[in-house]
Design a protein around this motif. Structure first.
Motif, short mmCIF file in Angstrom:
data_model
loop_
_atom_site.label_atom_id
_atom_site.label_comp_id
_atom_site.label_asym_id
_atom_site.label_seq_id
_atom_site.Cartn_x
_atom_site.Cartn_y
_atom_site.Cartn_z
N ARG A 123 9.66 -1.07 5.22
CA ARG A 123 8.70 0.02 5.06
C ARG A 123 9.21 1.06 4.06
O ARG A 123 8.47 1.49 3.17
CB ARG A 123 8.42 0.68 6.40
CG ARG A 123 7.59 -0.15 7.36
CD ARG A 123 7.56 0.51 8.74
NE ARG A 123 6.78 -0.23 9.69
CZ ARG A 123 5.57 0.13 10.10
NH1 ARG A 123 5.00 1.22 9.64
NH2 ARG A 123 4.92 -0.60 10.98
N VAL A 124 10.46 1.47 4.20
CA VAL A 124 11.02 2.47 3.29
C VAL A 124 11.10 1.91 1.88
O VAL A 124 10.74 2.59 0.91
CB VAL A 124 12.40 2.97 3.78
CG1 VAL A 124 13.06 3.87 2.75
CG2 VAL A 124 12.26 3.70 5.11
N GLY A 125 11.53 0.67 1.73
CA GLY A 125 11.60 0.05 0.41
C GLY A 125 10.25 0.00 -0.27
O GLY A 125 10.13 0.28 -1.47
N SER A 126 9.22 -0.32 0.48
CA SER A 126 7.87 -0.32 -0.06
C SER A 126 7.47 1.08 -0.51
O SER A 126 6.92 1.26 -1.61
CB SER A 126 6.89 -0.84 1.00
OG SER A 126 5.56 -0.73 0.55
N ASP A 127 7.75 2.07 0.32
CA ASP A 127 7.43 3.46 -0.04
C ASP A 127 8.17 3.91 -1.30
O ASP A 127 7.68 4.74 -2.06
CB ASP A 127 7.76 4.42 1.10
CG ASP A 127 6.74 4.37 2.22
OD1 ASP A 127 5.67 3.74 2.06
OD2 ASP A 127 7.01 4.98 3.28
N LEU A 128 9.36 3.33 -1.54
CA LEU A 128 10.14 3.67 -2.73
C LEU A 128 9.68 2.90 -3.97
O LEU A 128 10.23 3.09 -5.05
CB LEU A 128 11.63 3.43 -2.47
CG LEU A 128 12.28 4.35 -1.45
CD1 LEU A 128 13.70 3.89 -1.14
CD2 LEU A 128 12.27 5.80 -1.95
N GLY A 129 8.71 2.00 -3.79
CA GLY A 129 8.15 1.29 -4.93
C GLY A 129 8.72 -0.10 -5.18
O GLY A 129 8.39 -0.73 -6.19
#
Length: 182
Positions: A123-129
């Motif tokens: 989830r965090v990786g996705s939010d970071l692009g």
């Protein structure tokens, strides 16, 4: 280098817990190693992440000696080995900087626990692009009791729930055979 495999918490700490006997895949190391081979053969980056809780006195306390990769996993000298103290691999490490400096844009996620550190990192990786691929069968988990009712989700239910919430929102869902072609 455009892609990296993130190996999250495949560490001896989990084998020291009583619920390891109920793990969804006792051979998670074998599946992670297949992804490691695929990643290295492609000339991409493997990043190893360990979870640590210094001073806790439990299996994640580095003083007890269990905060180390499970037998059969071996980082190369030039592969980062990061230690985190949060549920995701980004917040308390320099993972984002390491990936950005190397031009990595796509991440393959593997490790322990499917619904906890692996899902949270995704989830965090996705939010970071980052372009995220969650390799479900290269993750492992244990049954999950509800905090209030005590009702237990079995490992298959935990895995299915994780795929439901990640697919199409935060990541592509894949498996080792699809990625390795075998």
């Amino acid at each position: 280098m455009k892609r990296a495999l993130i190996v999250i918490d495949v560490q001896e700490s989990f084998r020291q817990r009583p619920n390891w006997a109920e793990v969804s895949d006792p051979d998670v190391v074998g599946k992670v190693n297949r992804l490691v081979d695929l990643t290295r053969d492609a000339g991409d980056l493997v990043v190893w992440v360990l979870h640590s809780e210094p001073g806790s006195g439990d299996v994640f306390d580095p003083a007890l000696g269990h905060v180390r990769l499970m037998d059969g996993l071996k980082p190369l000298d030039d592969e980062p080995v990061l230690t985190k103290t949060a549920h995701n691999a980004f917040t308390t490490t320099n993972l984002q900087q390491t990936l950005t400096q190397r031009g990595v844009r796509e991440l393959l996620i593997s490790g322990i626990r499917t619904e906890q550190c692996c899902e949270t990192t995704t989830r965090v990786g996705s939010d970071l692009g980052f372009d995220m691929t969650f390799v479900t069968d290269a993750t492992a988990t244990m049954p999950l009791p509800h905090w209030r009712t005590g009702k237990v989700l079995g490992v298959e239910e935990v895995i299915e729930r994780t795929e439901y919430v990640l697919a199409g929102r935060f990541a592509r869902i894949s498996d080792v055979a699809t990625l390795t072609g075998s």
